[in-house]
Scaffold this motif. Structure first.
Motif, PDB file in Angstrom:
ATOM      1  N   LEU A  69       0.829  -1.208   0.000  1.00 45.34           N
ATOM      2  CA  LEU A  69       0.000   0.000   0.000  1.00 45.34           C
ATOM      3  C   LEU A  69       0.864   1.260   0.000  1.00 45.34           C
ATOM      4  CD1 LEU A  69      -2.936   0.933   0.021  1.00 45.34           C
ATOM      5  CD2 LEU A  69      -2.857   0.981   2.508  1.00 45.34           C
ATOM      6  N   ARG A  70       1.963   1.236   0.782  1.00 46.93           N
ATOM      7  CA  ARG A  70       2.880   2.388   0.834  1.00 46.93           C
ATOM      8  C   ARG A  70       3.517   2.621  -0.548  1.00 46.93           C
ATOM      9  NH1 ARG A  70       6.533   5.463   3.855  1.00 46.93           N
ATOM     10  NH2 ARG A  70       8.687   5.386   3.110  1.00 46.93           N
ATOM     11  N   HIS A  83      -1.802  -1.638  -7.616  1.00 47.37           N
ATOM     12  CA  HIS A  83      -3.259  -1.633  -7.386  1.00 47.37           C
ATOM     13  C   HIS A  83      -3.831  -3.035  -7.631  1.00 47.37           C
ATOM     14  CE1 HIS A  83      -7.429  -0.415  -7.415  1.00 47.37           C
ATOM     15  NE2 HIS A  83      -7.573  -0.986  -8.614  1.00 47.37           N
ATOM     16  N   ALA A  95       1.613   2.466 -10.419  1.00 46.93           N
ATOM     17  CA  ALA A  95       0.422   2.493  -9.567  1.00 46.93           C
ATOM     18  C   ALA A  95      -0.531   1.358  -9.954  1.00 46.93           C
ATOM     19  CB  ALA A  95      -0.273   3.846  -9.689  1.00 46.93           C
ATOM     20  N   VAL A 120       1.391   6.565  -7.017  1.00 45.22           N
ATOM     21  CA  VAL A 120       0.253   7.449  -7.319  1.00 45.22           C
ATOM     22  C   VAL A 120       0.678   8.911  -7.190  1.00 45.22           C
ATOM     23  CG1 VAL A 120      -2.023   8.211  -6.484  1.00 45.22           C
ATOM     24  CG2 VAL A 120      -1.533   5.772  -6.724  1.00 45.22           C
ATOM     25  N   LEU A 121       1.421   9.224  -6.131  1.00 47.18           N
ATOM     26  CA  LEU A 121       1.867  10.602  -5.915  1.00 47.18           C
ATOM     27  C   LEU A 121       2.753  11.076  -7.061  1.00 47.18           C
ATOM     28  CD1 LEU A 121       1.999  13.098  -4.116  1.00 47.18           C
ATOM     29  CD2 LEU A 121       3.868  12.047  -2.848  1.00 47.18           C
ATOM     30  N   CYS A 148      -6.538   6.209  -8.302  1.00 45.48           N
ATOM     31  CA  CYS A 148      -5.846   7.462  -7.908  1.00 45.48           C
ATOM     32  C   CYS A 148      -6.538   8.176  -6.766  1.00 45.48           C
ATOM     33  CB  CYS A 148      -5.717   8.391  -9.103  1.00 45.48           C
ATOM     34  SG  CYS A 148      -7.297   9.080  -9.641  1.00 45.48           S
ATOM     35  N   HIS A 149      -7.723   7.687  -6.365  1.00 42.74           N
ATOM     36  CA  HIS A 149      -8.449   8.225  -5.207  1.00 42.74           C
ATOM     37  C   HIS A 149      -8.930   9.658  -5.397  1.00 42.74           C
ATOM     38  CE1 HIS A 149      -7.341   4.626  -2.935  1.00 42.74           C
ATOM     39  NE2 HIS A 149      -6.129   4.773  -3.466  1.00 42.74           N
ATOM     40  N   LYS A 193       2.279   1.702  -3.452  1.00 46.28           N
ATOM     41  CA  LYS A 193       1.245   2.209  -4.380  1.00 46.28           C
ATOM     42  C   LYS A 193       1.055   3.714  -4.180  1.00 46.28           C
ATOM     43  CE  LYS A 193      -3.648   2.258  -5.388  1.00 46.28           C
ATOM     44  NZ  LYS A 193      -5.007   1.897  -5.006  1.00 46.28           N
ATOM     45  N   LYS A 194       1.039   4.173  -2.908  1.00 44.06           N
ATOM     46  CA  LYS A 194       0.859   5.607  -2.623  1.00 44.06           C
ATOM     47  C   LYS A 194       1.968   6.435  -3.263  1.00 44.06           C
ATOM     48  CE  LYS A 194      -1.624   5.216   1.786  1.00 44.06           C
ATOM     49  NZ  LYS A 194      -1.506   5.353   3.251  1.00 44.06           N
TER      50      LYS A 194
END
Length: 1115
Positions: free
Chosen positions: A899-900, A965, A961, A906-907, A1110-1111, A902-903
């Protein structure tokens, strides 16, 4: 070191003394003798005023008390330093412990065994335990509160000495037959000590003393000998520990009575008697040795029989009991110290460090710089430089000369193979000598030399900057002294004992009394002189015409080098011995500016001599640093080394010599006119300067100018000329006050004249910006704005230099210094403040790139991209996004939480999209007025060029990402039980082997396929796993075993592919994948994210408020 007797105390009734002990902490002296005599004395301590004046203590007795309780001969006295107790014992075996109460000593405990006599008692290092040994072999170990810990009876032995190790784990017992037995602290025998000092001797020898230094003040070098064992026949061995098979061996040549280490373990005192050749009676002597067995000094003591000795706590005095007297001797230690450009350099040892602590103390600014140096041998100083001589390595016989500046920064180290026992310096050379050879090194310091001296230096430089000479060789001054050590190790019958040098000559003293003179810089033998003594210290005057010699017994004599005198046979010989001779001298220094002036220390007095005539002495115990301008600078090293970490400026004393004092008194009493005649008769630049300063005070400008001319002070002459051009009397007085550093007075005068501008100018010159700010705020008007800004920035710099960033920020804000403000925010880690500062700056400001890089360094990529784009550096903005993507790659390799990772991906992708958008907007802005489509297209191409040149990552920013995901989604579906959906999602991961490790992908795929009973897919996944080259053999074997277990039970069936599978596997027309389910989207209607451009099935879109990838918010 130098030592001399200074006091004798007689015991009433002529009672013979046996033992003495000096309390190191509070200065009490306990002495015991016959008829139960036990006295406690104390010498007067120095007051702060006498310390600061450098006066020696009066040494009168301030406390004396007779302790009554013993009836027999008191034989042992010992102090417990930690608990302030005195333990005594007499010939009847009575032991008394005394305690101090309201200034007097009282009995606290008594113990009488009545069977035997106590031979020795010893407290351990922390004062918790005492070991008592009796002559009949009984040993008792007790606690400080009087309880018995254990006792033992060593049958068949006669004990006479005991000593504890520093860690209290070992006890040494000295036997009457001379053997030393080693026991543990519970009384269990370990072994006998090897006594190397008694080899080749027959018979039994009594032990005179065992003393183990506990390292309470550190050691002079690592692994330093600290356990001394001495026998009455004079043989002695000094050991590193109780099992040292290679101890230092000595033969003192005297009948030894007792031994004791000084408080820091650097000197061993051995007391005893010596058969005098011419007399029948014995002579009492105390000999002093280093821990390595080198003899330092011998002190002769009057009387019949010396019985014991004790050191004072500071190591500057020693007490000796002889017959019915106590003698006191003063010790002037040979400290490792020096003085260069207002800096006192001194060394001391600490218990918590194995190295020597060398302090460079700037006496002018009261700042100190500390260096830790291993195995320091000596410190030598000259001008602005200092040379530290040290051992290079404990195991190799190599040494280092380190040239340092006055704050201890090493400038140039030189490794040499000879031991630098004697080191001297001039402004161009360092000379180091062993006993057989000397090494000459021309160090570079040409900046202050005249042109002629530089030419001379350049010539010698070609011949080699380092040379070595054997003392017995006759050097011609040619390049024969190149760095060849082979000759340097050959012995000599007449070793070197002292050296000194000036700019012109080098003098080498030898033990026979011969002084060899060499020219510098050529190092050619010029002359040889003969002395009647062995030199200990040599010193040349400023024009190299006279030599001062201090010998081993402290006798100072002088040799005139340039005159020739006739010897006893009438032959002419070089050098004439001058008629002056002084005794008990331990230090001397020639004046730097007068060849006939010198100062010397004789016991506790300083004498100044002019043309061999002494002035009245000054009471002081200081070491002479410098003698220049008729002033002597002296430093009280004894006081400084009592608290070496906090040197006090009061311990540096300036003494004016008589001519300066007389001139000052004349000017004050008689006046300037009459004084000028006296100075004319006794000319010296310092006296002319004194007259000039006195004339300036009275505004007698003509006399002041003449005096400045006489002392060649050009700045002074210019100052007088400037004063002459001023009209106002009060202005002249203010300028004179500023000249004499009376700045407060000068400022007050300026302000009284309403000249605030001059007061501010004065404070700016002094760098006192706090006062400048106060003065600026006192006035009014807008003309001071620039100066106010300068003051705020200067105060900000003051705080920033001292790393007080918060204070600095306040002043930089007021001074509008954005560059330093950014630095302070960065140092404070105030990134919000830094972001606000970046937002407040205009576009393309020169500071923006620096701020952006600050953000990059701390991983704040969003703020960094914003700053780069604001200063029109899109390439750097893209690089920042790429950098963040690389961080994500590194995190994935470390197997960080998915998860880290992926963040992070994404960033970085969001930032890349932001870059795209801002660059497109910027390009659109530029072509807004041009409706031409071609211009717009060209702008787009240029932007694409910037991106493509940076990294392929820019083409598909979302790839990383996507990978993580789907990796997370497949596992969520598997745990939820949606095994079919999990398998479909896992199949997508095969496209991302460059991002997620293949072993992770195919392990997950095999698991999902197995759960979905798709054993055909599962089999392919296992085949892929077993073929991976990254696996270790044992891991591959585990996979093979697992595959065998699965596929023997479930045969992998080959299923015919459906049309859907063909669509999924075709590269050309792959349908979009739903980011919510991982399934392919085959419908015509679907939802697409406006940010990441990824799709979701229309029926799934209603269940989400944000894009699953991407939230960003679902519109």
């Amino acid at each position: 070191m130098f030592i001399y007797l200074f006091k004798k105390i007689a015991i009433p009734g002529n009672t013979r003394l046996k033992c003495v002990s000096w309390n190191k902490t509070h200065g009490f002296i306990a002495c015991g003798g016959e008829d139960g005599l036990l006295k406690v004395l104390k010498l007067e301590t120095q007051t702060d005023e006498t310390k600061i004046k450098g006066l020696a203590a009066s040494n009168n007795i301030s406390v004396t008390q007779t302790l009554e309780g013993h009836s027999g001969f008191v034989q042992v006295v010992t102090w417990n330093e930690q608990y302030q107790k005195l333990t005594t014992s007499d010939q009847n075996g009575l032991i008394i412990v005394w305690m101090l109460y309201r200034g007097s000593w009282y009995e606290e405990m008594i113990n009488n065994r009545n069977k035997s006599v106590v031979r020795s008692m010893s407290w351990n290092a922390d004062g918790q335990k005492i070991c008592i040994v009796y002559e009949d072999g009984a040993v008792i170990v007790g606690s400080v509160d009087g309880n018995r810990i254990w006792g033992k009876d060593l049958k068949g032995t006669h004990l006479c000495h005991v000593a504890w190790s520093s860690d209290s784990k070992i006890l040494l017992f000295g036997m009457a037959n001379g053997e030393i037995h080693i026991y543990d602290n519970q009384g269990n025998f370990i072994m006998k000590m090897k006594l190397s000092c008694l080899v080749n001797l027959t018979g039994a020898f009594s032990i005179a003393g065992i003393h183990w230094y506990h390292g309470t003040q550190g050691y002079i070098e690592p692994n330093c000998p600290c356990l001394a064992v001495c026998y009455s026949n004079g043989r002695c061995q000094i050991m590193r520990d109780e099992n040292d098979y290679n101890p230092v061996l000595m033969d003192t040549g005297i009948n030894v009575v007792c031994i004791q280490w000084n408080p820091n373990g650097s000197v061993l005192a051995v007391a005893g008697s010596l058969k005098a050749a011419s007399q029948d009676k014995d002579v009492n002597v105390v000999q002093f040795y280093t821990p390595f067995g080198e003899h330092l000094r011998t002190l002769k003591v009057p009387g019949k029989h010396i019985s014991s000795l004790a050191w004072e706590g500071g190591g500057l005095k020693i007490a000796l009991t002889v017959d019915h007297y106590i003698y006191f001797a003063n010790i002037r230690p040979h400290y490792k110290w020096g003085y260069c450009s207002n800096t006192v350099v001194y060394a001391y040892t600490r218990a918590d460090r194995p190295e020597c602590c060398v302090v460079f103390w700037d006496t002018k600014n009261n700042e100190k710089y500390v260096k830790y140096v291993k195995s320091l041998i000596s410190i030598t100083t000259y001008g602005d430089f200092c040379v530290l001589a040290t051992k290079a390595d404990e195991n190799q016989p190599q040494y280092v000369l380190v040239l340092c500046n006055s704050i201890g920064t090493p400038l140039d180290p030189k490794y040499i193979d000879i031991e630098p026992l004697f080191v001297t310096m001039t402004k161009t050379h360092v000379i180091a000598a062993s006993k057989e050879a000397f090494y000459v090194w021309q160090y570079r310091v040409a900046k202050k030399l005249t042109a002629m001296e530089i030419n001379q230096l350049a010539r010698t430089r070609k011949e080699g900057r380092e040379r070595i000479y054997h003392i017995d060789d006759t050097s011609s001054g040619s390049a024969d002294g190149h760095l060849d050590y082979s000759r340097a190790f050959e012995g000599t019958r007449d070793p070197i004992c002292a050296i000194t040098a000036s700019d012109k000559i080098l003098l080498v003293g030898r033990e026979s009394g011969t002084i060899q003179r060499y020219s510098l810089p050529s190092v050619a033998v010029v002359q040889s002189y003969t002395l009647d003594c062995r030199a200990y210290q040599l010193s040349l005057n400023c024009n190299s015409s006279r030599l001062a010699i201090i010998d081993l017994s402290g006798v100072l004599t002088f040799l005139d080098l340039d005159t020739r005198a006739a010897d006893s046979t009438g032959q002419q010989e070089a050098g004439e011995q001058l008629k002056l001779e002084r005794k008990d001298v331990w230090d001397m220094k020639w004046a730097k500016d007068n060849p006939d002036l010198f100062a010397m220390m004789e016991k506790t007095r300083m004498y100044v001599f002019r043309n061999l005539d002494p002035e009245e002495p000054i009471q002081t115990s200081g070491y002479i640093c410098n003698f220049e301008d008729l002033e002597i600078k002296s430093v009280l090293l004894d006081e400084i080394l009592k608290n070496p970490e906090h040197p006090n400026k009061d311990y540096v004393i300036n003494f004016e010599i008589r001519s300066l004092r007389d001139s000052r008194a004349l000017i004050e009493k008689v006046g300037i006119e009459e004084s000028s005649q006296f100075i004319e008769d006794n000319p010296h630049p310092r006296l002319w300067r004194l007259l000039a300063e006195a004339a300036l005070q009275k505004l007698d400008l003509q006399t002041a100018e003449q005096a400045f001319v006489r002392c060649k002070d050009y700045q002074g002459i210019k100052f007088v000329k400037r004063l002459g051009n001023l009209q106002s009397e009060s202005m002249k007085q203010a300028e004179v006050a500023a000249y004499f550093s009376r700045f407060e007075e000068a400022e007050r005068m300026y302000l009284d004249m309403d000249r605030r501008d001059l007061a501010i100018g004065l404070r700016i010159k002094l760098g006192d910006w706090f006062r400048v700010l106060q003065l600026l705020k006192m006035g009014s008007g807008d003309s001071d704005d620039a100066l106010l800004e300068q003051a705020h920035n200067a105060i900000g710099d003051y705080f920033a230099d001292r790393q007080k960033w918060l204070n600095a920020v306040q002043y930089y804000v007021q001074g509008q210094n954005q560059e330093r403000l950014a630095e302070c925010y960065y140092m404070l880690e105030d990134y919000q403040g830094l972001e606000n500062l970046a937002n407040s700056l205009p576009e393309n400001h020169k500071l923006l790139p620096d701020i952006a890089y600050m953000f990059v360094r701390v991983g704040m990529c969003e703020q960094a991209v914003s700053a780069f784009l604001k200063c029109n550096q899109p390439k750097d903005a893209v690089d920042t996004c790429v950098h963040l993507n690389q961080i994500a790659d590194e995190e994935s390799k470390k197997r960080t939480k998915p998860l880290r990772v992926k963040k992070l991906y994404v960033l970085s992708a969001l930032l890349m999209e932001q870059c795209h958008e801002q660059m497109q907007n910027a390009q659109r802005g530029k072509v807004k007025e041009k409706s031409s489509e071609s211009a717009s297209a060209l702008a787009g191409l240029l932007e694409e060029d910037v991106l493509s040149s940076t990294n392929r990552f820019a083409d598909n920013a979302w790839r990383g990402a996507e990978a993580y995901h789907f990796f997370i989604l497949a596992q969520k579906q598997l745990y939820k039980g949606s095994v079919d959906a999990a398998l479909k999602t896992a199949l997508h991961l095969r496209d991302y082997e460059d991002i997620i490790p293949a072993v992770e992908i195919y392990s997950l795929l095999a698991l999902c396929a197995c759960a979905n009973r798709a054993f055909d897919t599962c089999s392919k996944a296992f085949v892929k796993l077993e073929s991976l080259e990254t696996l270790k053999p044992e891991q591959r074997q585990q996979y093979e075993d697992l595959a065998l277990e699965i596929f023997t039970r479930y045969r992998p069936k080959h299923n015919k592919k459906s049309d859907l599978d063909d669509v999924l596997e075709s590269e050309d027309s792959k349908p979009p994948v739903c980011v919510a389910t991982g399934a392919p989207i085959l419908e015509y209607r679907f939802w697409m994210c406006s940010v990441c451009k990824h799709c979701m099935k229309a029926k799934e879109a209603g269940h989400y408020n944000a894009c699953p990838l991407c939230h960003s918010t679902v519109s």
